[in-house]
Scaffold this motif. Structure first.
Motif, PDB file in Angstrom:
ATOM      1  N   TRP A   1       0.632  -1.283  -0.056  1.00 31.34           N
ATOM      2  CA  TRP A   1      -0.214   0.091   0.054  1.00 31.34           C
ATOM      3  C   TRP A   1       0.818   1.158   0.217  1.00 31.34           C
ATOM      4  O   TRP A   1       1.840   1.457   0.653  1.00 31.34           O
ATOM      5  N   GLU A   2       0.563   2.144  -0.770  1.00 24.10           N
ATOM      6  CA  GLU A   2       1.289   3.298  -1.031  1.00 24.10           C
ATOM      7  C   GLU A   2       0.668   4.639  -1.341  1.00 24.10           C
ATOM      8  O   GLU A   2      -0.496   4.587  -1.419  1.00 24.10           O
ATOM      9  N   VAL A   3       1.368   5.624  -1.130  1.00 20.33           N
ATOM     10  CA  VAL A   3       0.755   7.009  -1.429  1.00 20.33           C
ATOM     11  C   VAL A   3       0.407   7.114  -2.980  1.00 20.33           C
ATOM     12  O   VAL A   3       1.188   6.951  -3.504  1.00 20.33           O
ATOM     13  N   GLU A   4      -0.827   7.160  -3.024  1.00 17.76           N
ATOM     14  CA  GLU A   4      -1.130   7.547  -4.439  1.00 17.76           C
ATOM     15  C   GLU A   4      -1.076   9.221  -4.801  1.00 17.76           C
ATOM     16  O   GLU A   4      -0.650   9.758  -5.761  1.00 17.76           O
ATOM     17  N   TYR A   5      -1.448   9.852  -3.594  1.00 20.98           N
ATOM     18  CA  TYR A   5      -1.434  11.597  -3.766  1.00 20.98           C
ATOM     19  C   TYR A   5      -1.645  11.867  -2.483  1.00 20.98           C
ATOM     20  O   TYR A   5      -2.477  11.639  -1.867  1.00 20.98           O
ATOM     21  N   ARG A   6      -1.349  13.148  -2.608  1.00 18.42           N
ATOM     22  CA  ARG A   6      -1.629  14.135  -1.231  1.00 18.42           C
ATOM     23  C   ARG A   6      -2.734  15.356  -2.116  1.00 18.42           C
ATOM     24  O   ARG A   6      -2.086  16.040  -2.843  1.00 18.42           O
ATOM     25  N   ALA A   7      -3.678  15.490  -1.427  1.00 18.08           N
ATOM     26  CA  ALA A   7      -4.718  16.371  -2.202  1.00 18.08           C
ATOM     27  C   ALA A   7      -4.126  17.673  -2.232  1.00 18.08           C
ATOM     28  O   ALA A   7      -4.234  18.355  -3.279  1.00 18.08           O
ATOM     29  N   GLN A   8      -3.526  18.521  -1.011  1.00 21.39           N
ATOM     30  CA  GLN A   8      -3.040  19.785  -1.234  1.00 21.39           C
ATOM     31  C   GLN A   8      -2.143  19.960  -2.288  1.00 21.39           C
ATOM     32  O   GLN A   8      -1.925  20.896  -3.038  1.00 21.39           O
ATOM     33  N   ARG A   9      -1.028  18.844  -2.330  1.00 21.73           N
ATOM     34  CA  ARG A   9       0.065  19.172  -3.499  1.00 21.73           C
ATOM     35  C   ARG A   9      -0.419  18.506  -4.747  1.00 21.73           C
ATOM     36  O   ARG A   9      -0.287  19.467  -5.780  1.00 21.73           O
ATOM     37  N   ALA A  10      -1.131  17.575  -4.675  1.00 15.27           N
ATOM     38  CA  ALA A  10      -1.645  17.193  -6.178  1.00 15.27           C
ATOM     39  C   ALA A  10      -2.293  18.197  -6.840  1.00 15.27           C
ATOM     40  O   ALA A  10      -2.322  18.349  -8.004  1.00 15.27           O
ATOM     41  N   TYR A  11      -3.267  18.986  -5.986  1.00 16.79           N
ATOM     42  CA  TYR A  11      -3.976  19.949  -6.675  1.00 16.79           C
ATOM     43  C   TYR A  11      -3.474  21.454  -6.510  1.00 16.79           C
ATOM     44  O   TYR A  11      -4.666  22.499  -6.834  1.00 16.79           O
ATOM     45  N   ASN A  12      -2.452  21.500  -5.982  1.00 11.39           N
ATOM     46  CA  ASN A  12      -1.977  23.100  -5.804  1.00 11.39           C
ATOM     47  C   ASN A  12      -2.795  23.919  -4.864  1.00 11.39           C
ATOM     48  O   ASN A  12      -3.343  25.045  -5.431  1.00 11.39           O
ATOM     49  N   LEU A  13      -3.297  23.345  -3.840  1.00 16.74           N
ATOM     50  CA  LEU A  13      -4.184  24.051  -2.841  1.00 16.74           C
ATOM     51  C   LEU A  13      -3.512  24.525  -1.692  1.00 16.74           C
ATOM     52  O   LEU A  13      -2.390  23.967  -1.274  1.00 16.74           O
ATOM     53  N   ASN A  14      -3.903  25.617  -1.170  1.00 18.39           N
ATOM     54  CA  ASN A  14      -3.214  26.161   0.038  1.00 18.39           C
ATOM     55  C   ASN A  14      -4.251  26.697   1.038  1.00 18.39           C
ATOM     56  O   ASN A  14      -5.488  27.000   0.394  1.00 18.39           O
ATOM     57  N   GLY A  15      -4.027  26.122   2.364  1.00 23.95           N
ATOM     58  CA  GLY A  15      -5.051  26.637   3.415  1.00 23.95           C
ATOM     59  C   GLY A  15      -6.021  25.665   3.650  1.00 23.95           C
ATOM     60  O   GLY A  15      -7.063  26.068   4.228  1.00 23.95           O
ATOM     61  N   GLY A  16      -5.951  24.572   3.123  1.00 22.45           N
ATOM     62  CA  GLY A  16      -7.173  23.497   3.538  1.00 22.45           C
ATOM     63  C   GLY A  16      -8.027  23.216   2.359  1.00 22.45           C
ATOM     64  O   GLY A  16      -8.001  23.710   1.298  1.00 22.45           O
ATOM     65  N   LEU A  17      -8.777  22.168   2.858  1.00 24.55           N
ATOM     66  CA  LEU A  17      -9.893  21.858   1.644  1.00 24.55           C
ATOM     67  C   LEU A  17     -11.098  22.172   2.053  1.00 24.55           C
ATOM     68  O   LEU A  17     -12.229  21.589   2.296  1.00 24.55           O
ATOM     69  N   SER A  18     -11.360  23.494   1.962  1.00 25.78           N
ATOM     70  CA  SER A  18     -12.630  24.202   2.222  1.00 25.78           C
ATOM     71  C   SER A  18     -13.540  24.186   1.190  1.00 25.78           C
ATOM     72  O   SER A  18     -13.047  23.575  -0.094  1.00 25.78           O
ATOM     73  N   ALA A  19     -14.891  24.342   1.123  1.00 27.98           N
ATOM     74  CA  ALA A  19     -15.599  24.818   0.163  1.00 27.98           C
ATOM     75  C   ALA A  19     -15.085  25.628  -1.021  1.00 27.98           C
ATOM     76  O   ALA A  19     -15.151  25.379  -2.194  1.00 27.98           O
ATOM     77  N   ALA A  20     -14.579  26.670  -0.439  1.00 28.70           N
ATOM     78  CA  ALA A  20     -14.125  27.894  -1.133  1.00 28.70           C
ATOM     79  C   ALA A  20     -13.059  27.306  -1.811  1.00 28.70           C
ATOM     80  O   ALA A  20     -12.692  27.626  -3.249  1.00 28.70           O
ATOM     81  N   SER A  21     -12.056  26.589  -1.346  1.00 32.64           N
ATOM     82  CA  SER A  21     -10.798  26.199  -2.056  1.00 32.64           C
ATOM     83  C   SER A  21     -11.184  24.941  -3.088  1.00 32.64           C
ATOM     84  O   SER A  21     -10.640  24.997  -4.254  1.00 32.64           O
TER      85      SER A  21
ATOM     86  N   THR B   1       6.107   8.367  -9.963  1.00 31.90           N
ATOM     87  CA  THR B   1       7.344   8.880  -9.604  1.00 31.90           C
ATOM     88  C   THR B   1       7.051   9.006  -7.973  1.00 31.90           C
ATOM     89  O   THR B   1       6.176   9.056  -7.491  1.00 31.90           O
ATOM     90  N   THR B   2       8.155   9.288  -7.440  1.00 31.05           N
ATOM     91  CA  THR B   2       8.135   9.156  -5.648  1.00 31.05           C
ATOM     92  C   THR B   2       7.750  10.247  -5.240  1.00 31.05           C
ATOM     93  O   THR B   2       7.984  11.425  -5.612  1.00 31.05           O
ATOM     94  N   THR B   3       6.599  10.413  -4.006  1.00 32.00           N
ATOM     95  CA  THR B   3       6.248  11.481  -3.859  1.00 32.00           C
ATOM     96  C   THR B   3       7.137  11.960  -2.254  1.00 32.00           C
ATOM     97  O   THR B   3       7.504  10.943  -1.893  1.00 32.00           O
ATOM     98  N   HIS B   4       6.751  12.959  -1.905  1.00 31.35           N
ATOM     99  CA  HIS B   4       7.219  13.495  -0.524  1.00 31.35           C
ATOM    100  C   HIS B   4       6.381  13.797   0.477  1.00 31.35           C
ATOM    101  O   HIS B   4       5.255  14.260   0.128  1.00 31.35           O
ATOM    102  N   ASP B   5       6.593  13.790   1.562  1.00 27.30           N
ATOM    103  CA  ASP B   5       5.894  14.296   2.691  1.00 27.30           C
ATOM    104  C   ASP B   5       5.657  15.802   2.378  1.00 27.30           C
ATOM    105  O   ASP B   5       6.319  16.534   2.347  1.00 27.30           O
ATOM    106  N   HIS B   6       4.281  16.049   2.774  1.00 31.23           N
ATOM    107  CA  HIS B   6       3.650  17.386   2.439  1.00 31.23           C
ATOM    108  C   HIS B   6       3.906  18.152   3.764  1.00 31.23           C
ATOM    109  O   HIS B   6       4.146  17.639   5.084  1.00 31.23           O
ATOM    110  N   HIS B   7       3.736  19.422   3.625  1.00 35.67           N
ATOM    111  CA  HIS B   7       3.895  20.447   5.030  1.00 35.67           C
ATOM    112  C   HIS B   7       2.810  21.302   4.754  1.00 35.67           C
ATOM    113  O   HIS B   7       2.547  21.912   3.769  1.00 35.67           O
ATOM    114  N   HIS B   8       2.062  21.297   5.871  1.00 37.90           N
ATOM    115  CA  HIS B   8       1.124  22.311   5.925  1.00 37.90           C
ATOM    116  C   HIS B   8       1.188  23.754   6.028  1.00 37.90           C
ATOM    117  O   HIS B   8       2.346  23.926   6.503  1.00 37.90           O
ATOM    118  N   ARG B   9       0.501  24.661   5.530  1.00 37.00           N
ATOM    119  CA  ARG B   9       0.715  26.028   5.460  1.00 37.00           C
ATOM    120  C   ARG B   9       0.959  26.374   6.761  1.00 37.00           C
ATOM    121  O   ARG B   9       0.032  26.231   7.635  1.00 37.00           O
TER     122      ARG B   9
END
Length: 534
Positions: free
Chosen positions: A365-385, A476-484
């Motif tokens: 089992w491996e990381v497929e994606y991390r939402a913020q990085r995959a979708y170029n989002l900042n500040g969380g996954l709110s309805a507005a974002s 390709t290999t993903t890396h750990d994300h860092h929150h804003r």
């Protein structure tokens, strides 16, 4: 010296910002929880009793998708083998062993004919999965919800009766609920739980609103769930609580394959949407399963994005009988959220490449994606974002949308999605009501997809160029994300400066102490010399 101090402060701030952003102020506000959904455990997978057929589902016997004997971890034509079920739960334990809680959003029974099962078998299968989860996570709260297959006959969820009592006793759900939750659950399969001060989890039995449930279609409020839900919302509002909604069947229209297929009876879907709009100010997120695919939707209130809905993909790889939906790789999801507000800041989607696992005879089992990085989002996954993300999806040849489409099947179907395919997904994301969805699909909402959208539109793709770690692991290999960062930069500089001053002070004091000790030694030696000369 000043330049050296500033440099050290900068380095300390960089490290400090990473630590603080990952732990969200000392790991007190930032938490995580698992969602596992649509397991669909097939106890007869690859059973000798039905050879040479691999499994039996609602459309009859199915052969292996590879033309060979069924793999250990399952097959894309079939529901989950026990090895796949166990590996998914063990992966959760290995990847994040101490989550705040687990959302188990229903459907443990396979897609088989009603003639092949009965209620006792339903309870037995669910009990097996319940026991596995409880034994693997003995100290973690598990919030279990019903799916439309977790009953017999399938989809026919009763509005009352002994079924709910039997789920607690025979399916083992007493192991996952406290006394108060059990009492509410007996009324209709729903319950709520205050996770901590200021945050409430509301678990729905949304199957009661499902279009395939013939037992509820003539009811105005099946099992009084809407009445109960509004009371829960009023109570949360009065007590200044935020709410996370969870359930199995989501409101809205499926974006993949089917066109205009709504999961809920219109009257129930509209009422749920109205409640979510009315209490949008306290609903942090809504989390569902059922579709087997990876997606999201947005509830709007007067044209403004109000509530984000997340649909996690299934554990089962089953090739759906619904036209155009297809199969998927198995998935499990870890959400990262704010414990104080319930807001989803990010999530990590894990997956199992089923073909590879069967070949290697080992589940990786491996990381497929991390939402913020995959979708170029900042500040969380709110309805507005998410609303802003959909605007990017609408652009001609959007790489971000194609990436969403790849993730939609858990990296199983990597074909292009343009034209009507793309329109169907975007209209589904932005329209819960079936009439609004149809208007979007038929061009009344011209902004759904730009009319020139086509594969040739990739000339604008460079505008959304990506670093390698935006891609799923099989690329390709993903890396750990860092929150804003949520703490001002000057705070880091101040803390770094204070630390540097303390370090300098330490060395000054140590230096003085050493000089003093050296002087004392020299004085002692001189006195000894004088005495000897005397």
């Amino acid at each position: 010296m000043i330049v050296f101090v500033v440099l050290i402060c900068y380095l300390l701030c960089s490290v400090g910002s990473t630590v603080l952003s990952e732990n969200d102020n000392g790991d007190t506000a930032l938490g995580s929880f698992w969602q596992i959904t649509d397991i669909h455990y097939d106890v007869n997978y690859s059973s000798p009793l039905i050879e040479p057929n691999l499994c039996q589902v609602v459309d009859g016997f199915r052969n292996s998708s590879t033309g060979k004997a069924g793999g250990i971890f399952g097959d894309y034509q079939c529901d989950s083998s026990w090895a796949l079920v166990v590996s998914s739960v063990e992966a959760m334990k290995s990847l994040s062993p101490k989550p705040d809680f687990i959302l188990w959003t229903g459907d443990s029974i396979p897609h088989i004919s009603n003639s092949l099962t009965n209620l006792d078998k339903v309870y037995s299968v669910i009990h097996n999965v319940t026991e596995l989860l409880v034994k693997t996570f003995p100290k973690t709260s598990i919030y279990s919800m019903l799916g439309n297959h977790d009953v017999w006959p399938a989809h026919q969820i009763p509005v009352s009766g002994s079924f709910y009592d039997d789920m607690l006793s025979k399916a083992g759900w007493k192991m996952t609920m406290g006394a108060a939750e059990q009492q509410t659950f007996k009324k209709g399969g729903y319950f709520s739980k205050v996770l901590q001060r200021g945050l409430r989890l509301v678990c729905l039995n949304s199957n009661l609103w499902y279009t395939s449930d013939q037992l509820s279609k003539n009811e105005t409020d099946p099992a009084d769930q809407f009445h109960w839900l509004e009371l829960e919302m009023q109570s949360a509002l009065k007590q200044s609580e935020k709410v996370i909604l969870a359930g199995h069947v989501p409101p809205g229209i499926m974006g993949r394959g089917l066109v205009g297929f709504s999961w809920m009876y219109p009257m129930f879907s509209n009422r749920l949407q109205w409640l979510m709009q009315r209490y949008a100010g306290i609903i942090s997120a809504a989390i569902f399963g059922h579709e087997h695919t990876d997606g999201f939707r947005i509830v709007y209130d007067n044209g403004k994005p109000a509530v984000p809905l997340f649909m996690a993909p299934a554990v089962t790889p089953w090739n759906s009988t619904l036209p155009g939906v297809g199969a998927n790789n198995p998935g499990i999801r870890l959400y990262h959220y704010n414990r104080l507000t319930g807001l989803i800041k990010d999530y990590t989607q894990y997956y199992l490449n089923l073909s590879d696992a069967n070949t290697r005879k080992k589940a990786n089992w491996e990381v497929e994606y991390r939402a913020q990085r995959a979708y170029n989002l900042n500040g969380g996954l709110s309805a507005a974002s998410l609303d802003a993300l959909v605007l990017k999806f609408k652009e001609n040849g959007s790489e971000l949308f194609q990436r969403f489409y790849d993730f939609n099947s858990v990296s199983f179907d990597l074909s292009p999605c343009t034209g009507e395919c793309k329109r169907g997904h975007i209209c589904s994301m932005t329209n819960i009501d079936i009439k609004d969805y149809n208007n979007c699909m038929h061009g009344s909402d011209a902004s759904a997809v730009q009319p020139t959208d086509s594969p040739s539109g990739y000339e604008n793709a460079h505008r959304w160029s990506l670093s390698p770690d935006h891609y799923p692991h099989h690329w390709t290999t993903t890396h750990d994300h860092h929150h804003r960062r949520e703490i001002r930069e000057f705070t880091y500089y101040l803390l770094g400066g204070v630390l540097i001053l303390l370090v300098i002070l330490f060395f000054v004091v140590a230096f003085c102490c050493c000089r003093r000790r050296h002087a004392v030694v020299l004085l002692g030696r001189s006195r000894y010399t004088l005495i000897q000369e005397a």
